[in-house]
Structure formats: structure tokens, C-alpha cells
Design a protein around this motif. Structure first.
Motif, short mmCIF file in Angstrom:
data_model
loop_
_atom_site.label_atom_id
_atom_site.label_comp_id
_atom_site.label_asym_id
_atom_site.label_seq_id
_atom_site.Cartn_x
_atom_site.Cartn_y
_atom_site.Cartn_z
N PHE A 55 14.65 7.98 36.44
CA PHE A 55 14.88 8.21 35.02
C PHE A 55 15.31 9.65 34.77
N PHE A 56 14.56 10.60 35.32
CA PHE A 56 14.92 12.01 35.12
C PHE A 56 16.20 12.38 35.84
N ARG A 57 16.44 11.75 36.96
CA ARG A 57 17.69 11.98 37.68
C ARG A 57 18.88 11.50 36.85
N GLY A 58 18.71 10.37 36.16
CA GLY A 58 19.75 9.87 35.27
C GLY A 58 19.98 10.81 34.10
N ILE A 59 18.90 11.35 33.53
CA ILE A 59 19.04 12.31 32.43
C ILE A 59 19.79 13.55 32.89
N MET A 60 19.48 14.01 34.12
CA MET A 60 20.19 15.19 34.65
C MET A 60 21.68 14.92 34.76
N ALA A 61 22.05 13.75 35.25
CA ALA A 61 23.46 13.43 35.42
C ALA A 61 24.17 13.26 34.09
N ILE A 62 23.47 12.73 33.09
CA ILE A 62 24.08 12.54 31.78
C ILE A 62 24.23 13.88 31.06
N ALA A 63 23.19 14.68 31.08
CA ALA A 63 23.18 15.94 30.33
C ALA A 63 24.08 17.00 30.95
N ASN A 64 24.00 17.15 32.27
CA ASN A 64 24.75 18.22 32.93
C ASN A 64 25.04 17.80 34.36
N ASP A 65 26.24 17.28 34.58
CA ASP A 65 26.54 16.79 35.93
C ASP A 65 26.97 17.91 36.87
N ASP A 66 26.86 19.18 36.44
CA ASP A 66 27.10 20.30 37.36
C ASP A 66 25.93 20.49 38.31
N LEU A 124 19.38 5.88 35.04
CA LEU A 124 18.44 5.90 33.93
C LEU A 124 17.95 4.49 33.61
N VAL A 125 18.87 3.54 33.50
CA VAL A 125 18.51 2.15 33.17
C VAL A 125 17.65 1.53 34.28
N GLY A 136 15.79 3.09 36.41
CA GLY A 136 14.48 3.75 36.39
C GLY A 136 13.57 3.19 35.31
N VAL A 137 14.13 2.92 34.13
CA VAL A 137 13.33 2.33 33.04
C VAL A 137 12.87 0.93 33.43
N ILE A 138 13.76 0.14 34.04
CA ILE A 138 13.38 -1.20 34.47
C ILE A 138 12.28 -1.12 35.53
N ALA A 139 12.41 -0.18 36.46
CA ALA A 139 11.38 -0.02 37.50
C ALA A 139 10.03 0.33 36.89
N MET A 140 10.02 1.19 35.88
CA MET A 140 8.75 1.54 35.23
C MET A 140 8.16 0.34 34.50
N ALA A 141 9.00 -0.46 33.85
CA ALA A 141 8.52 -1.65 33.14
C ALA A 141 7.95 -2.68 34.11
N VAL A 142 8.62 -2.87 35.24
CA VAL A 142 8.13 -3.83 36.24
C VAL A 142 6.81 -3.35 36.83
N VAL A 198 8.23 -10.48 42.23
CA VAL A 198 9.59 -10.92 42.57
C VAL A 198 10.62 -9.94 42.03
N VAL A 199 10.50 -9.58 40.77
CA VAL A 199 11.43 -8.64 40.16
C VAL A 199 11.29 -7.25 40.79
N GLY A 200 10.06 -6.89 41.17
CA GLY A 200 9.83 -5.59 41.81
C GLY A 200 10.58 -5.46 43.12
N VAL A 201 10.57 -6.52 43.93
CA VAL A 201 11.33 -6.49 45.19
C VAL A 201 12.82 -6.38 44.89
N GLY A 202 13.28 -7.14 43.91
CA GLY A 202 14.71 -7.10 43.56
C GLY A 202 15.16 -5.75 43.02
N ILE A 203 14.38 -5.17 42.11
CA ILE A 203 14.77 -3.88 41.53
C ILE A 203 14.67 -2.77 42.56
N ALA A 204 13.67 -2.85 43.45
CA ALA A 204 13.56 -1.85 44.51
C ALA A 204 14.75 -1.94 45.46
N ALA A 205 15.20 -3.15 45.75
CA ALA A 205 16.38 -3.32 46.61
C ALA A 205 17.63 -2.77 45.94
N LEU A 206 17.79 -3.04 44.64
CA LEU A 206 18.93 -2.47 43.91
C LEU A 206 18.89 -0.95 43.89
#
Length: 137
Positions: free
Chosen positions: A37-48, A70-71, A73-79, A92-100
Motif C-alpha cells: 500500500f505504501f509502496r503504491g502511494i510512493m509511486a503515485i505521489a513521486n515516482d522519482d 496500492l489496490v 495491498g488494500v485487497i491483501a489487508m482485507a483478506v 483461498v483468496v489469500g493464496v490467490g492474492i499472494a500469488a498475484l
């Protein structure tokens, strides 16, 4: 009679073991989801912040890559919240999201190699922990 007495402690032990591994996977998935999630925020806010690799085979716009991280990461936290309740769908979803997320972090190795490899290892442990536990009927 001896067999019945010895099977009860094993059952209790295996349920404790299964609960511990599921909690372990839930905590790891939550932590790794926060990092993504934070890595996604870093890339969105400042990709330098990210390393630029002009000759990498998989070229992505870092802002759109940040939204993907970011998306996911949010799904991973919800799962992981579902894993704390020991829901079967969450395993089941946890294995799938971790693989993605392993695939997503593999594709982003040139941009942020240390964190990508760290998160790949965390998600591999999540998959292991969720797959090693047998469901009790």
C-alpha cells in the motif's frame, strides 16, 4: 480405547497448529499488504523515488504501477482480516492474492529490488502457511 485417547490430543494439537499458522499467514499478509500500500502511494505521489531502468523487458508507467500496488495491498489487508476469522474463502483468496503479489513484485524488481525480494519472500511464506493447514471437517 487407547486409540481414542491418543487421537484427542492430536486433534487438539493439530487444531492449535492450524490456528497458529493461519494467524501467522494473516499477520504476514497484513504487514506485506501495508508495505505494498505504501509502496503504491510512493509511486503515485513521486515516482522519482524509484530506480529508472531503460532497458528492462517489462516497461510500465510507474504511476499506473503504483495504483496496481496500492489496490493489491488494500485487497491483501482485507483478506487478512478474513483470515483472522478463519474463513475458508479468505484462505483461498489469500493464496490467490499472494500469488498475484509475487508476480507483481517480480515485475517490479528492477525498480525497487530489495523491497521486491523481501515482499516475494513474505508472500511465499503466506502461501506456504495457508496451504499446509488441512481443513478440519
Amino acid at each position: 480405547m487407547s486409540r481414542t485417547m491418543s487421537s484427542t490430543p492430536r486433534s487438539d494439537t493439530s487444531q492449535a497448529w492450524a490456528g497458529g499458522l493461519t494467524a501467522f499467514a494473516a499477520v504476514l499478509l497484513f504487514i506485506a499488504g501495508i508495505l505494498d500500500f505504501f509502496r503504491g502511494i510512493m509511486a503515485i505521489a513521486n515516482d522519482d523515488v524509484y530506480l529508472s531502468t531503460p532497458n528492462y523487458v517489462f516497461k510500465f508507467d510507474l504511476t499506473s504501477w503504483g495504483w496496481i500496488q496500492l489496490v493489491l495491498g488494500v485487497i491483501a489487508m482485507a483478506v487478512s482480516v478474513g483470515l483472522f476469522t478463519r474463513a475458508t474463502w479468505a484462505r483461498v483468496v489469500g493464496v490467490g492474492i499472494a500469488a498475484l503479489l509475487i508476480i507483481a513484485n517480480f515485475l517490479s524488481i528492477p525498480y525497487y529490488p530489495f523491497w521486491s525480494l523481501t515482499l516475494i519472500a513474505l508472500y511465499a511464506f503466506v502461501i506456504w502457511a495457508l496451504c499446509v493447514v488441512r481443513r478440519e471437517d
